[in-house]
Design an enzyme around this catalytic site. Structure first.
Site, PDB file in Angstrom:
ATOM      1  N   ASN A 132      11.276   4.829 -13.137  1.00 31.03           N
ATOM      2  CA  ASN A 132      12.169   3.683 -13.358  1.00 31.03           C
ATOM      3  C   ASN A 132      11.659   2.706 -14.418  1.00 31.03           C
ATOM      4  OD1 ASN A 132      10.207   2.903 -11.495  1.00 31.03           O
ATOM      5  ND2 ASN A 132      11.505   1.314 -10.637  1.00 31.03           N
ATOM      6  N   GLY A 208       5.921   4.508  -6.494  1.00 33.58           N
ATOM      7  CA  GLY A 208       7.039   5.409  -6.240  1.00 33.58           C
ATOM      8  C   GLY A 208       7.674   5.068  -4.912  1.00 33.58           C
ATOM      9  N   SER A 209       8.275   6.058  -4.301  1.00 36.94           N
ATOM     10  CA  SER A 209       9.014   5.816  -3.062  1.00 36.94           C
ATOM     11  C   SER A 209       8.050   5.634  -1.881  1.00 36.94           C
ATOM     12  CB  SER A 209       9.945   6.988  -2.788  1.00 36.94           C
ATOM     13  OG  SER A 209       9.185   8.162  -2.629  1.00 36.94           O
ATOM     14  N   THR A 210       8.523   4.932  -0.889  1.00 38.30           N
ATOM     15  CA  THR A 210       7.696   4.703   0.305  1.00 38.30           C
ATOM     16  C   THR A 210       7.385   6.037   0.988  1.00 38.30           C
ATOM     17  OG1 THR A 210       8.552   2.476   0.569  1.00 38.30           O
ATOM     18  CG2 THR A 210       7.654   3.509   2.542  1.00 38.30           C
ATOM     19  N   GLY A 213       4.684   7.708  -0.955  1.00 40.55           N
ATOM     20  CA  GLY A 213       3.491   6.862  -0.856  1.00 40.55           C
ATOM     21  C   GLY A 213       2.745   7.073   0.451  1.00 40.55           C
ATOM     22  N   GLU A 230       2.405   0.905  -4.758  1.00 41.44           N
ATOM     23  CA  GLU A 230       3.528   0.015  -5.095  1.00 41.44           C
ATOM     24  C   GLU A 230       4.782   0.806  -4.762  1.00 41.44           C
ATOM     25  OE1 GLU A 230       3.217  -3.009  -5.775  1.00 41.44           O
ATOM     26  OE2 GLU A 230       1.313  -3.305  -6.815  1.00 41.44           O
ATOM     27  N   CYS A 264      12.350  -1.868  -8.322  1.00 40.33           N
ATOM     28  CA  CYS A 264      11.847  -2.085  -6.963  1.00 40.33           C
ATOM     29  C   CYS A 264      12.035  -3.532  -6.526  1.00 40.33           C
ATOM     30  CB  CYS A 264      10.389  -1.674  -6.884  1.00 40.33           C
ATOM     31  SG  CYS A 264       9.401  -2.400  -8.182  1.00 40.33           S
ATOM     32  N   GLU A 433      -1.620  -5.460  -7.950  1.00 36.45           N
ATOM     33  CA  GLU A 433      -1.894  -5.104  -9.337  1.00 36.45           C
ATOM     34  C   GLU A 433      -1.645  -6.340 -10.186  1.00 36.45           C
ATOM     35  OE1 GLU A 433       0.651  -1.268  -9.124  1.00 36.45           O
ATOM     36  OE2 GLU A 433      -1.036  -0.792 -10.437  1.00 36.45           O
TER      37      GLU A 433
END
Ligand code: NAD
Length: 454
Positions: A132, A208-210, A213, A230, A264, A433
């Site tokens: 993204n 990326g996606s939960t 992750g 993240e 996000c 971050e």
């Protein structure tokens, strides 16, 4: 025959490139090369490392337009956004370069000697990036990791490897040592997984996606490997009755439509105090309908396509026929187009209201009072960002503290600056971050006591 990644132009659906996909063996070889490069890099004088990172930043700056055009081509980002993204990489590198000579340990008073701490680089860092924001998110990991004395292997998302590959070329042209920054396009379950599992990769930075992750975190746990996550978001935009309603309505469309909602931090839950709900919606609806959707390379375009057919199918599945929706316009024909969409009157627990759609869709939900607003804002498993609109300073502070999210903004939708910390609460992530402590996250603290009595 080796596996290959097909890169499509999301605005047309046409293939623009085919890129070989890295295998597990490729990852192994890259880690071996990175390990050697990192040792030399960590031993170099801090001023030299800083200088090379600044040269890398200058090379990115000189190629902003080229990188931006590539981002438009592979990700469908509007050209204005893509230019900002390339410039953001430059700024991240410059900012990190400024930290190299300032990355200091401490001297702590102890009896019988002196005690000092060293911030040592971790070694080889694996950065796994999403599609993204391919350039900035890659650079969130790359810049501070290199600045702190590490080597980096970046695995870009399957759909967006082109800007990442170009950045690696620019790093070499700028004089960064060979193999210090390697880009390995590949699939998540092969190249990504190989990085996560590799014993000589010291840390994983995953965005990326939960769902993915959690898998990455579980594998890192097996090796007690540090990981920064993240992940997803479902961020509220809370509009109180005492706010400047016109300003709140004017800012709302692009807070969830920017990058076609594939952000996000997108403010996709618009919570409006009941007494101003209808007035706010009357102001907001025509603005959403008027958003210019089309060719992302056109300077006037405000919103481009979604990244892929899979993402288009996903977004469609959330906006079911039983929902009332205000829709903008989107091109017909090839490409992955979906119109700006406002869902009204949804059940606050419906999937569209609590799950991350990752498309140009927001729900508008009424609330009664401050406590109700906070309850609704916190009623998701996510906690990445949020905004609140009010003229009451006390309320602004109370609600900012009460919403369980890592990044809040008052009378604004800003979330991400490279010099302020960024990250999620709850299932939106782990660790932070960016910001002043970005380099420290890529170091291990070593404590050394030296006796003065021997
Ligand atoms: P994704 O989880 O499908 O993929 C992300 C990356 O992980 C890709 O490079 C993919 O190849 C890799 N991957 C997939 N499976 C893997 C595995 N088993 N092991 C290792 N790596 C693997 O996510 P996506 O669809 O590319 O990105 C969209 C998601 O990213 C959204 O949920 C969005 O909210 C999130 N995101 C979060 C932030 C943030 O800072 N919190 C920023 C941007 C995007």
């Amino acid at each position: 025959m080796s596996d290959a990644l097909e890169v499509l132009n999301p605005a047309t659906g046409e293939t623009v490139a085919t890129v070989p996909a890295a295998t597990r063996d490729d990852v192994d070889a890259a880690v071996t090369r990175a390990t050697a490069a990192q040792r030399t890099w960590a031993a170099a004088a801090p001023a030299d490392r800083a200088r090379l990172l600044r040269r890398f930043a200058a090379a990115v700056d000189a190629h902003t337009e080229e990188l931006a055009r590539l981002e438009v081509l592979e990700a469908g980002h509007t050209i204005g956004n893509a230019r900002w993204e390339a410039a953001n990489v430059r700024d991240l590198l410059d900012y990190a370069a400024g930290g190299v000579e300032r990355l200091t340990g401490r001297q702590i008073p102890v009896p019988g000697g002196i005690d000092v701490t060293f911030l040592e680089p971790l070694g080889v860092i694996g950065v796994i990036a999403p599609w993204n924001f391919p350039m900035p998110i890659a650079a969130w990991g790359i810049a501070p990791a290199l600045a702190a004395g590490n080597a980096v292997i970046l695995k870009p998302a399957e759909t967006t490897p082109l800007t990442a590959l170009r950045l690696a070329e620019l790093a070499l042209e700028a004089g960064l040592p060979e193999h210090l920054l390697q880009v390995l396009p590949g699939r998540g379950d092969t190249a990504g997984d190989a990085l996560v599992e590799h014993p000589d990769v010291a840390k994983i930075v995953f965005t990326g996606s939960t769902r993915t992750g959690k898998q990455v975190m579980a594998k890192c746990a097996d090796r007690v490997k540090p990981v920064t996550l993240e992940l997803g978001g479902k961020s509220p935009n809370i509009v109180f009755a005492d706010a400047d309603i016109e300003a709140a309505a004017a800012a709302a469309p692009m807070s969830f439509l920017d990058n076609t909602g594939q952000d996000c931090c997108a403010r996709t839950r618009i919570l409006v105090q009941r007494t101003v709900h209808d007035r706010f919606l009357d102001l907001l609806a025509p603005l959403v309908e008027g958003v210019v959707v089309g060719d992302p390379a056109d300077e006037k375009t405000q919103m481009g396509p979604l990244i892929s057919q899979a993402q288009l199918d996903r977004v469609r599945s959330y906006v079911t026929d039983d929902l009332t929706a205000v829709r903008g316009i989107a091109p017909d024909g090839p490409g992955f187009w979906y119109p700006p969409t406002l869902v009204t009157g949804a059940d606050p627990t419906a999937p569209v209201a609590v799950e991350e759609v990752f498309g140009p869709v927001a729900v508008v939900l009424p609330f009664d009072d401050e406590a109700d607003a906070v309850r609704l804002a916190n009623a998701t498993e996510y906690g990445l960002s949020g905004s609140l609109w009010t003229r009451d300073v006390g309320r602004a502070l109370r609600v900012s503290r009460a919403v369980a999210a890592g990044n809040l903004s008052v009378n604004s939708h800003s979330s991400v600056r490279y010099w302020t910390p960024f990250g999620g609460y709850k299932q939106s992530g782990l660790g932070r971050e960016l910001g002043p402590d970005a380099l420290t996250a890529f170091t291990e603290t070593k404590n050394v006591f030296i006796s003065t009595e021997a």
